[in-house]
Every structure is written in structure tokens, then in C-alpha cells.
Scaffold this active site. Structure first.
Site, PDB file in Angstrom:
ATOM      1  N   THR A  50       0.745  -1.234  -0.009  1.00 54.88           N
ATOM      2  CA  THR A  50       0.052  -0.065  -0.018  1.00 54.88           C
ATOM      3  C   THR A  50       0.798   1.178  -0.097  1.00 54.88           C
ATOM      4  OG1 THR A  50      -1.607  -1.330   1.471  1.00 54.88           O
ATOM      5  CG2 THR A  50      -1.913   1.143   1.099  1.00 54.88           C
ATOM      6  N   GLY A  89       2.838  -3.083   8.413  1.00 53.89           N
ATOM      7  CA  GLY A  89       3.320  -3.707   9.912  1.00 53.89           C
ATOM      8  C   GLY A  89       4.514  -3.765   9.980  1.00 53.89           C
ATOM      9  N   GLU A 331      -6.036  -6.359   3.711  1.00 57.60           N
ATOM     10  CA  GLU A 331      -6.001  -7.565   3.091  1.00 57.60           C
ATOM     11  C   GLU A 331      -7.062  -7.291   1.828  1.00 57.60           C
ATOM     12  OE1 GLU A 331      -3.910  -9.917   2.069  1.00 57.60           O
ATOM     13  OE2 GLU A 331      -2.478  -9.159   3.768  1.00 57.60           O
TER      14      GLU A 331
HETATM   15  C1  LIG Z   1      -3.657 -15.480   9.692  1.00 58.61           C
HETATM   16  C2  LIG Z   1      -2.743 -14.027   9.599  1.00 58.61           C
HETATM   17  C3  LIG Z   1      -1.725 -13.977   9.937  1.00 58.61           C
HETATM   18  C4  LIG Z   1      -0.809 -13.002  10.057  1.00 58.61           C
HETATM   19  C5  LIG Z   1      -1.169 -11.775   9.606  1.00 58.61           C
HETATM   20  C6  LIG Z   1      -1.007 -10.695  10.653  1.00 58.61           C
HETATM   21  C7  LIG Z   1      -1.440  -9.503  10.853  1.00 58.61           C
HETATM   22  C8  LIG Z   1      -2.126  -9.043   9.432  1.00 58.61           C
HETATM   23  C9  LIG Z   1      -2.108  -7.679   9.870  1.00 58.61           C
HETATM   24  C10 LIG Z   1      -2.086  -6.872   8.679  1.00 58.61           C
HETATM   25  C11 LIG Z   1      -1.930  -7.271   7.289  1.00 58.61           C
HETATM   26  C12 LIG Z   1      -2.447  -6.337   6.298  1.00 58.61           C
HETATM   27  C13 LIG Z   1      -1.517  -6.633   5.023  1.00 58.61           C
HETATM   28  C14 LIG Z   1      -1.971  -5.894   3.678  1.00 58.61           C
HETATM   29  O1  LIG Z   1      -3.061  -5.392   3.952  1.00 58.61           O
HETATM   30  S1  LIG Z   1      -1.218  -6.040   2.413  1.00 58.61           S
HETATM   31  C15 LIG Z   1      -1.830  -4.889   1.213  1.00 58.61           C
HETATM   32  C16 LIG Z   1      -3.573  -5.808   0.539  1.00 58.61           C
HETATM   33  N1  LIG Z   1      -3.973  -4.824  -0.279  1.00 58.61           N
HETATM   34  C17 LIG Z   1      -5.002  -5.383  -1.049  1.00 58.61           C
HETATM   35  O2  LIG Z   1      -5.387  -6.570  -0.760  1.00 58.61           O
HETATM   36  C18 LIG Z   1      -5.385  -4.841  -2.178  1.00 58.61           C
HETATM   37  C19 LIG Z   1      -6.546  -5.140  -2.809  1.00 58.61           C
HETATM   38  N2  LIG Z   1      -6.512  -4.848  -4.168  1.00 58.61           N
HETATM   39  C20 LIG Z   1      -6.571  -5.958  -5.144  1.00 58.61           C
HETATM   40  O3  LIG Z   1      -6.371  -6.957  -4.889  1.00 58.61           O
HETATM   41  C21 LIG Z   1      -6.689  -5.522  -6.384  1.00 58.61           C
HETATM   42  O4  LIG Z   1      -6.315  -4.297  -6.804  1.00 58.61           O
HETATM   43  C22 LIG Z   1      -8.198  -5.716  -7.073  1.00 58.61           C
HETATM   44  C23 LIG Z   1      -9.080  -5.190  -6.235  1.00 58.61           C
HETATM   45  C24 LIG Z   1      -8.219  -7.116  -7.432  1.00 58.61           C
HETATM   46  C25 LIG Z   1      -8.126  -5.070  -8.560  1.00 58.61           C
HETATM   47  O5  LIG Z   1      -7.374  -5.246  -9.324  1.00 58.61           O
HETATM   48  P1  LIG Z   1      -7.324  -5.211 -10.884  1.00 58.61           P
HETATM   49  O6  LIG Z   1      -5.842  -5.336 -11.227  1.00 58.61           O
HETATM   50  O7  LIG Z   1      -7.795  -4.030 -11.149  1.00 58.61           O
HETATM   51  O8  LIG Z   1      -7.864  -6.477 -11.215  1.00 58.61           O
HETATM   52  P2  LIG Z   1      -9.103  -6.858 -11.944  1.00 58.61           P
HETATM   53  O9  LIG Z   1      -9.096  -6.327 -13.103  1.00 58.61           O
HETATM   54  O10 LIG Z   1     -10.327  -6.750 -11.113  1.00 58.61           O
HETATM   55  O11 LIG Z   1      -8.832  -8.430 -12.011  1.00 58.61           O
HETATM   56  C26 LIG Z   1      -8.044  -9.114 -13.235  1.00 58.61           C
HETATM   57  C27 LIG Z   1      -8.093 -10.649 -12.822  1.00 58.61           C
HETATM   58  O12 LIG Z   1      -7.405 -10.916 -11.671  1.00 58.61           O
HETATM   59  C28 LIG Z   1      -8.174 -11.756 -11.088  1.00 58.61           C
HETATM   60  N3  LIG Z   1      -7.727 -11.512  -9.692  1.00 58.61           N
HETATM   61  C29 LIG Z   1      -7.649 -10.604  -8.924  1.00 58.61           C
HETATM   62  N4  LIG Z   1      -7.052 -10.568  -7.748  1.00 58.61           N
HETATM   63  C30 LIG Z   1      -6.688 -11.765  -7.679  1.00 58.61           C
HETATM   64  C31 LIG Z   1      -5.997 -12.526  -6.733  1.00 58.61           C
HETATM   65  N5  LIG Z   1      -5.606 -12.196  -5.360  1.00 58.61           N
HETATM   66  N6  LIG Z   1      -5.819 -13.738  -6.937  1.00 58.61           N
HETATM   67  C32 LIG Z   1      -6.140 -14.407  -8.146  1.00 58.61           C
HETATM   68  N7  LIG Z   1      -6.869 -13.633  -9.076  1.00 58.61           N
HETATM   69  C33 LIG Z   1      -7.064 -12.620  -8.855  1.00 58.61           C
HETATM   70  C34 LIG Z   1      -9.579 -11.280 -11.332  1.00 58.61           C
HETATM   71  O13 LIG Z   1     -10.653 -12.279 -10.864  1.00 58.61           O
HETATM   72  C35 LIG Z   1      -9.445 -11.113 -12.714  1.00 58.61           C
HETATM   73  O14 LIG Z   1      -9.738 -12.396 -13.503  1.00 58.61           O
HETATM   74  P3  LIG Z   1     -10.362 -12.335 -14.696  1.00 58.61           P
HETATM   75  O15 LIG Z   1     -10.418 -13.809 -15.177  1.00 58.61           O
HETATM   76  O16 LIG Z   1     -11.826 -11.755 -14.524  1.00 58.61           O
HETATM   77  O17 LIG Z   1      -9.725 -11.433 -15.713  1.00 58.61           O
HETATM   78  C1  LIG Z   2      -4.013  -1.899  10.586  1.00 57.08           C
HETATM   79  C2  LIG Z   2      -3.655  -1.899   9.314  1.00 57.08           C
HETATM   80  C3  LIG Z   2      -2.684  -2.597   8.744  1.00 57.08           C
HETATM   81  C4  LIG Z   2      -2.209  -2.624   7.283  1.00 57.08           C
HETATM   82  N1  LIG Z   2      -1.077  -3.524   7.073  1.00 57.08           N
HETATM   83  C5  LIG Z   2      -0.819  -3.343   5.845  1.00 57.08           C
HETATM   84  C6  LIG Z   2       0.441  -4.106   5.342  1.00 57.08           C
HETATM   85  O1  LIG Z   2       1.221  -4.558   6.280  1.00 57.08           O
HETATM   86  N2  LIG Z   2       0.932  -3.890   4.264  1.00 57.08           N
HETATM   87  C7  LIG Z   2       0.376  -3.259   3.110  1.00 57.08           C
HETATM   88  O2  LIG Z   2       0.883  -3.003   2.101  1.00 57.08           O
HETATM   89  N3  LIG Z   2      -0.732  -2.472   3.639  1.00 57.08           N
HETATM   90  C8  LIG Z   2      -1.440  -2.720   4.546  1.00 57.08           C
HETATM   91  N4  LIG Z   2      -2.604  -1.827   5.109  1.00 57.08           N
HETATM   92  C9  LIG Z   2      -3.056  -1.135   3.991  1.00 57.08           C
HETATM   93  C10 LIG Z   2      -4.478  -1.886   3.604  1.00 57.08           C
HETATM   94  O3  LIG Z   2      -4.140  -2.991   2.836  1.00 57.08           O
HETATM   95  C11 LIG Z   2      -5.298  -0.886   2.923  1.00 57.08           C
HETATM   96  O4  LIG Z   2      -5.719   0.170   3.567  1.00 57.08           O
HETATM   97  C12 LIG Z   2      -6.547  -1.609   2.383  1.00 57.08           C
HETATM   98  O5  LIG Z   2      -6.013  -2.513   1.191  1.00 57.08           O
HETATM   99  C13 LIG Z   2      -7.345  -0.597   1.894  1.00 57.08           C
HETATM  100  O6  LIG Z   2      -6.945   0.353   0.870  1.00 57.08           O
HETATM  101  P1  LIG Z   2      -7.241   2.029   0.799  1.00 57.08           P
HETATM  102  O7  LIG Z   2      -6.549   2.165   2.243  1.00 57.08           O
HETATM  103  O8  LIG Z   2      -6.607   2.505  -0.384  1.00 57.08           O
HETATM  104  O9  LIG Z   2      -8.941   2.009   0.880  1.00 57.08           O
HETATM  105  P2  LIG Z   2      -9.434   2.613  -0.319  1.00 57.08           P
HETATM  106  O10 LIG Z   2      -9.579   1.762  -1.548  1.00 57.08           O
HETATM  107  O11 LIG Z   2      -9.020   4.290  -0.492  1.00 57.08           O
HETATM  108  O12 LIG Z   2     -11.016   2.708   0.295  1.00 57.08           O
HETATM  109  C14 LIG Z   2     -11.899   3.953   0.593  1.00 57.08           C
HETATM  110  C15 LIG Z   2     -13.181   3.532   0.166  1.00 57.08           C
HETATM  111  O13 LIG Z   2     -13.250   3.484  -1.218  1.00 57.08           O
HETATM  112  C16 LIG Z   2     -13.914   2.395  -1.468  1.00 57.08           C
HETATM  113  N5  LIG Z   2     -13.631   1.973  -2.824  1.00 57.08           N
HETATM  114  C17 LIG Z   2     -12.244   1.795  -3.255  1.00 57.08           C
HETATM  115  N6  LIG Z   2     -12.031   1.207  -4.292  1.00 57.08           N
HETATM  116  C18 LIG Z   2     -13.185   1.068  -4.626  1.00 57.08           C
HETATM  117  C19 LIG Z   2     -13.987   0.390  -6.023  1.00 57.08           C
HETATM  118  N7  LIG Z   2     -13.204  -0.093  -6.882  1.00 57.08           N
HETATM  119  N8  LIG Z   2     -15.242  -0.013  -5.838  1.00 57.08           N
HETATM  120  C20 LIG Z   2     -16.014   0.713  -4.984  1.00 57.08           C
HETATM  121  N9  LIG Z   2     -15.850   1.197  -3.957  1.00 57.08           N
HETATM  122  C21 LIG Z   2     -14.234   1.421  -3.770  1.00 57.08           C
HETATM  123  C22 LIG Z   2     -13.770   1.384  -0.414  1.00 57.08           C
HETATM  124  O14 LIG Z   2     -14.942   0.361  -0.558  1.00 57.08           O
HETATM  125  C23 LIG Z   2     -13.904   2.286   0.788  1.00 57.08           C
HETATM  126  O15 LIG Z   2     -15.132   2.268   1.382  1.00 57.08           O
HETATM  127  C24 LIG Z   2      -2.952  -1.928   6.497  1.00 57.08           C
HETATM  128  C25 LIG Z   2      -3.990  -1.225   6.900  1.00 57.08           C
HETATM  129  C26 LIG Z   2      -4.440  -1.180   8.186  1.00 57.08           C
HETATM  130  C27 LIG Z   2      -5.619  -0.272   8.662  1.00 57.08           C
END
Ligand SMILES: CC/C=C\C/C=C\C/C=C\CCCC(=O)SCCNC(=O)CCNC(=O)[C@H](O)C(C)(C)COP(=O)(O)OP(=O)(O)OC[C@H]1O[C@@H](n2cnc3c(N)ncnc32)[C@H](O)[C@@H]1OP(=O)(O)O
Ligand SMILES: Cc1cc2nc3c(=O)[nH]c(=O)nc-3n(C[C@H](O)[C@H](O)[C@H](O)COP(=O)(O)OP(=O)(O)OC[C@H]3O[C@@H](n4cnc5c(N)ncnc54)[C@H](O)[C@@H]3O)c2cc1C
Length: 572
Positions: A50, A89, A331
């Protein structure tokens, strides 16, 4: 995981994401170079995806990794303020390495996001390396123990071998070799699958505390002149807590299923079969959102059901809430995850089923629904008879609700297109329906898995009480979403009234077993860390003891009296 069980820790990302990402995306050579020292905590890593400007929209991330063939290095750079990595984190102060997700540039072309291992601090002194600006992002809603951080990379050079190259590769001359499936670079399916189990644990903890306390707490009168009853005997209290108990069991089984499904499908992926990746992505994204939203709301229900003492941190419920609630965001933000499940899987599957394809996995019911649409409808129409006792018929009802809402969402997109909107506009104007469809699909999956699980229980008494819980889970969901079922013609108003009556009976049936059912989660006092949820029920003595330990009670007269109150008083 390390010091405080089940509490957020600075090392969580190292254990929960850095190591698993290496396991999934590193080559054997990279495993040797990075995994062993990381396992021994010489390398401490985090997962930096992120950025300040983008979290959800990964294609919008701005950090670049440009290959320089003359030195065989990548140059990692944060070109703007909004490109600064934000949130990871353990990034602020703990980690000496980060897996950085950056746009790969080589031979003048951008190939999208790839993962790079970037050393950020000196391995001995822990001082940030040249070109690395790193720190903590400041206080948050919770997670105070975790140094969520920022990272600005100023033309930082790393060797070619630091790009994770199990799937995509860059050759020494800069040639880019595509991964066997572009979808593998998204990752995240592992943690999303695991979060489902975390929802179950958060629910199990919360309802253990609230139900034990409700058995200890006596309040008001049920019958004049009689002793005050346990608050657990109030129907409204049962109506708040027993559905949470039922959901805790349901999510426990779903969590186990997600772990098994992850293992099975990731095994196939490692063997080169990617056919089940869409099912895994859709299930893990949808169920992560469905279970975290439900658990997030239920933790608050549990806290409020404990009255005033629920607001005290001695109950543990405020901490459970603030530590759990970010699962709805990290996530993959929940609405966005629901939309992935709906638009990338359910609507696509619906269209495939409509042209006669037989679907497998969790969406196979869409094929049945498509076949049914082709059959002539009975003239009488209306809802089928509803059994408030037969779990299989309830599973079927949830299945039909899901099929109907997927159809509604797909048709909405179609109608918007017919109105002349572009594909993207049609999607946006149907996104409320899409989220509703995902929610119904996930609800169906949860009810089905709960009922399937009962088949594996041999002990008759255990099976009986679990069946009652499953029935309560299914009927409460039906009552809460009665609008959907009525709208789809799956329920009539008199049937809805019978459902409410049956829920009341189930609450009464469950009352004698409620405490045993939370004890069965086997969460010991150390793990619960809650005065209200103590196993021995000695709540009041320990509440008093806990309060006595408050730092404000270290002195009989607090210094604020001499410093502020006394001078203020003398001036009035
Ligand atoms: C048990 C836990 C233990 C320890 C953990 C401990 C602590 C945890 C504390 C905090 C952890 C936090 C860590 C984080 O937050 S890391 C950051 C996470 N960020 C995200 O998850 C971002 C979310 N965004 C996305 O995933 C993508 O951008 C999107 C929403 C999917 C959109 O992307 P885009 O490029 O526009 O993709 P699409 O055009 O929608 O899709 C293209 C194609 O790919 C397929 N797809 C998408 N995602 C996945 C995937 N993850 N795996 C497999 N396939 C995927 C999608 O279905 C599409 O398929 P088509 O067949 O339709 O082409
Ligand atoms: C405690 C904590 C720990 C984290 N740890 C990590 C980490 O270890 N590593 C890391 O990389 N990240 C980490 N993150 C970040 C986290 O993964 C992101 O905050 C998360 O993926 C959401 O993205 P954003 O903040 O950009 O939200 P945004 O996408 O800006 O969301 C804001 C609003 O917009 C809406 N929105 C956005 N896009 C769309 C769409 N396409 N359609 C409809 N609505 C939409 C959402 O639904 C939401 O209501 C952490 C966050 C927190 C709070």
C-alpha cells in the site's frame, strides 16, 4: 504470536506475510539466501504494498523498479509524495527488509507490479540504509504496539536477484519473462483465507466473555418478589448472544474449510494447474469480507450486552474490537472484495451457466438455477412450503436466494448497458446489487458448510446441539434478510412469522447448553484476558482487584489535586 498471544505484534507481518510470500514466490536460490536468515530472525521483513495514494487499486501504485543492465541492479524509487509506502506493519522501526511491490520497468517498458526484496536497515546497526527514508505513521484507532510505517525510496539499488522470480523473471540482458499466469502476481489469497479463521476466533472469544458474564450477572426482576434472574435468562439477551454463538461455530467450520481449500488449490498451483485459482480467489475474497463484517458487528453486540462493564477494558471486548476491526479494511477492503467475488466470478459464472455450461465448485448451483429457468413455471407460483426444522431445505433456500440475487445483479448490468451506458458505468450503477449478490452467495456457502459439517459428527448429543445451532444460524439469517427472501418469492409473510416464532423456541432450547458451548471453545483465562469472561465466574472480586491496580490509584491523593484543583479552588 510472539509475546502476547493473539494480540497484534510488530513481528506479525514478518511471520504472516514476509515468510509466506517467500515460500510462494521465491526461487530455491532465493529461499536459501533469504528464508533461512528470516526464519532465524536475522532478516526481519514486512510486506510493503500500500502507498499513501493507493491501497485498493494496485495498478495505480507508483513506486518504480527500473532495471539497469549495466550494473545488474534494479533502482527502486518513490517518485511522488503519494507513492510513499504507507501502513505496512513492523515497517517503521522493527524491520530491516521489506518486500516492496513496485512497477517493473525494463528495456523501456512497464510490466506491472512485481515483488522485490529491499534491504532497508543495516543488519548490525539497524540504521536506515542510504536512500531509505523510513519511520512510523503515528497513533491509530488501535494496533498501538505495531509500528505501521512509511517508506520513501530514493533511487535505492538492489541486485537483480532480489526480484522474487519464481514466476515472472528478468534476464541479465533485461528481457522480461512473463509468469505462467498473470493472476499469480496478486497473491493475498493465503492471508485472506486465514482471516476467515480469525473471524471465528474473535467471535468465539467475544461470545465466551459475554455468555459467561451473562450467566454470572443478575439484574432486575422477571417475577415480582423473586430473586433477580441471570441476565442470560432474558429472551432479548439470548436473542443478542446465541446467534453470535451459532456464527462462531459456523465460522470455525468455514475457517477450517478455507484452510483445507487453500492447501488443496495451492498444491495444484505449485504443480502447474491454475484452473481453480478463480474459485480460490472468489471464495477467499468473499468469505474474508462476509465473516469479518459479521464478526465486527457481533463483537460490538457482545460488548453492549455486558452493559457498563463491557465498556471497561477489563472485559477485553474493547481491545478485541479495535484489534479486529481493521480486518474489514486490510488485505483488501471488504466492499472491494465483495465486488471481486461478484463481478469477477458470480456474474461470469451466471453467464456461463446461462449458455449451458456445467459449473463446478461453490457456484455449481448457478447451473441448476439456469436449468430451472428453462423449465415451465407452475401456474400457482408462490413460495414452496417452508420447514423450520429441515436444515437441507434451508440450505436450498439460501442457494435459491443467492441464485436470484446473482441474476438480479447480472440483469442490472445488462439493463444499464441497454440504456446506453458503457461497461464500466453499467458496472458502477449495479455495484450495490453486486455486493448483495456476493453477500448472499457467501451466506449460502456458510450455511451449507455448517450443515455439511454435521454429517461428520458421530456423537449423537453433540450432533443434536450443533444441529440446533445450525438451525438458529440459518433461521436468524433468514429473518434478518427476510426482504431478500420475500422479494425472490421464496418466503411468504406467514412463513416469516413462523420463522420468528421458531427462533424463540431455539433460544430456549439452547439456554441450558449455552455455557458449555462456549467452554467447548477451550479458550483459557490467559488467552481471553477478560475479567468478565473468567472461567471460575468470580467476576466481582476480580473487577474490584483490577480497578485497584489502576495507575491512578497508586497514591491516595493524586498530584493533579495539588497542581490544578487546589489552586483553581483558591481562585474561585
Ligand atoms: C492469519 C494471518 C496471520 C498474520 C497476519 C498478521 C497480521 C496482519 C495484519 C495486517 C496485514 C495487512 C496486510 C495488507 O493489507 S497487504 C495489502 C493488501 N492489499 C490488497 O489486498 C489490495 C486489494 N486490491 C486488489 O486485490 C486488486 O487491486 C483488485 C481489487 C483485485 C483489483 O485489481 P485489478 O488489477 O483491477 O484486477 P481486476 O481487473 O479486477 O482482475 C484481473 C483478474 O485477476 C483476478 N484476480 C484479482 N485478484 C486476484 C487474486 N488475489 N488472486 C487471483 N486472481 C485475482 C480477477 O479475478 C480477474 O480475473 P479475470 O479472469 O476476470 O480476468
Ligand atoms: C491496521 C492496518 C494494517 C495494514 N497493514 C498493511 C501492510 O502490512 N502492508 C500493506 O501493504 N498495507 C497494509 N495496510 C493497508 C491496507 O491493505 C489498505 O488500507 C487496504 O487495502 C484498503 O485500501 P485503501 O486504504 O486504499 O482504501 P480505499 O480503496 O481508499 O477505500 C476507501 C473507500 O473507497 C471504496 N472503494 C475503493 N475502491 C473501490 C472500488 N473499486 N469500488 C467501490 N468502492 C471502492 C472502499 O469500499 C472504501 O469504502 C494496512 C491497513 C491497516 C488499517
Amino acid at each position: 504470536s510472539c509475546v502476547h498471544p493473539d494480540r497484534p505484534e510488530p513481528l506479525d507481518l514478518h511471520l504472516g506475510m514476509f515468510l509466506p510470500t517467500l515460500l510462494n514466490q521465491a526461487t530455491p536460490e532465493q529461499m536459501e539466501r533469504f528464508f533461512t536468515p528470516a526464519w532465524n530472525l536475522r532478516i526481519i521483513g514486512t510486506y510493503a504494498q500500500t502507498e499513501m495514494g493507493h491501497g485498493t487499486h494496485l495498478r495505480g501504485l507508483e513506486t518504480t523498479a527500473t532495471f539497469d543492465p549495466s550494473t545488474q541492479e534494479f533502482v527502486l524509487h518513490s517518485p511522488t509524495i503519494s507513492s510513499i509506502k504507507w501502513w505496512p506493519g513492523g515497517l517503521g522501526k522493527t524491520s530491516n527488509h521489506a518486500i516492496v511491490l513496485a512497477q517493473l520497468h525494463t528495456q523501456g517498458r512497464c510490466h506491472g507490479l512485481h515483488a522485490f526484496i529491499v534491504p532497508i536497515r543495516d543488519m548490525d546497526t539497524h540504521v536506515p540504509l542510504p536512500g531509505v527514508v523510513v519511520g512510523d505513521i503515528g497513533p491509530k484507532f488501535g494496533f498501538s504496539e505495531v509500528d505501521n510505517g512509511f517508506l520513501k525510496l530514493e533511487h535505492v539499488r538492489i541486485p537483480l536477484d532480489n526480484m522474487l522470480m519464481k514466476f515472472a523473471k528478468v534476464e541479465p540482458d533485461g528481457t522480461y519473462v512473463k509468469p505462467p499466469s498473470a493472476k499469480l502476481t496478486y497473491g493475498m489469497v493465503f492471508i485472506r483465507s486465514m482471516i476467515v479463521g480469525q473471524s471465528a476466533l474473535a467471535l468465539a472469544k467475544s461470545c465466551t466473555i459475554a455468555i459467561r458474564y451473562s450467566a454470572v450477572r443478575h439484574q432486575s426482576e422477571l417475577r415480582p418478589g423473586e430473586p433477580e434472574p441471570q441476565i442470560l435468562n432474558y429472551q432479548t439477551q439470548q436473542h443478542k448472544l446465541f446467534p453470535v454463538l451459532a456464527a462462531a461455530y459456523a465460522f470455525t467450520f468455514v475457517g477450517q474449510y478455507m484452510k483445507d481449500t487453500y492447501r488443496r488449490i495451492s498444491g495444484d498451483i505449485h504443480a502447474g494447474d491454475y484452473s481453480q485459482l478463480p474459485e480460490l480467489h472468489a471464495l477467499s475474497a468473499g468469505l474474508k469480507a462476509f465473516t469479518t463484517w459479521a464478526a465486527n458487528a457481533a463483537i460490538e453486540v457482545c460488548r453492549m450486552s455486558c452493559g457498563g462493564h463491557g465498556y471497561s477494558r477489563s472485559s477485553a471486548l474493547p481491545d478485541i474490537y479495535v484489534e479486529f476491526t481493521p480486518t474489514c479494511t486490510y488485505e483488501g477492503e471488504n466492499t472491494v472484495m465483495m465486488l471481486q467475488t461478484a463481478s469477477r466470478y458470480l456474474v461470469k459464472s451466471y453467464r456461463q451457466a446461462s449458455v449451458g455450461q456445467r459449473l463446478q465448485g461453490s457456484v455449481s448451483y448457478l447451473s441448476e438455477a439456469a436449468a430451472q429457468r428453462l423449465r415451465p413455471r407452475p401456474v400457482s407460483g408462490g413460495a414452496a412450503p417452508l420447514s423450520t426444522q429441515d436444515l437441507l431445505s434451508l440450505v436450498h433456500l439460501y442457494q435459491r436466494r443467492a441464485a436470484s440475487l446473482v441474476e438480479l445483479a447480472a440483469k442490472s448490468i445488462q439493463q444499464e448497458l441497454q440504456r446506453g451506458r458503457s461497461q464500466e458505468e453499467a458496472w458502477n450503477h449495479s455495484s450495490i446489487d453486486l455486493v448483495r449478490a456476493s453477500d448472499a452467495h457467501c451466506h449460502f456457502v456458510v450455511v451449507k458448510l455448517f450443515v455439511d459439517k454435521l454429517e461428520q459428527v458421530d456423537d449423537a448429543a453433540v450432533k443434536a446441539v450443533l444441529s440446533t445451532l445450525a438451525l438458529l444460524y440459518a433461521l436468524k439469517g433468514l429473518a434478518d434478510n427476510s426482504g431478500d427472501f420475500l422479494q425472490a418469492g421464496l418466503l411468504t409473510v406467514p412463513q416469516a412469522t413462523r420463522v420468528s416464532a421458531r427462533i424463540k423456541e431455539l433460544l430456549e432450547e439452547l439456554r441450558p447448553d449455552a455455557v458449555a458451548l462456549v467452554d467447548a471453545f477451550d479458550l483459557n483465562d490467559r488467552k481471553l484476558n477478560s475479567v468478565l469472561g473468567r472461567y471460575d465466574g468470580n467476576v466481582y472480586e476480580h473487577l474490584y482487584e483490577w480497578a485497584r491496580q489502576s495507575p491512578l490509584n497508586a497514591t491516595e491523593v493524586h498530584e493533579s489535586f495539588h497542581k490544578y484543583l487546589k489552586p483553581l479552588r483558591s481562585r474561585l
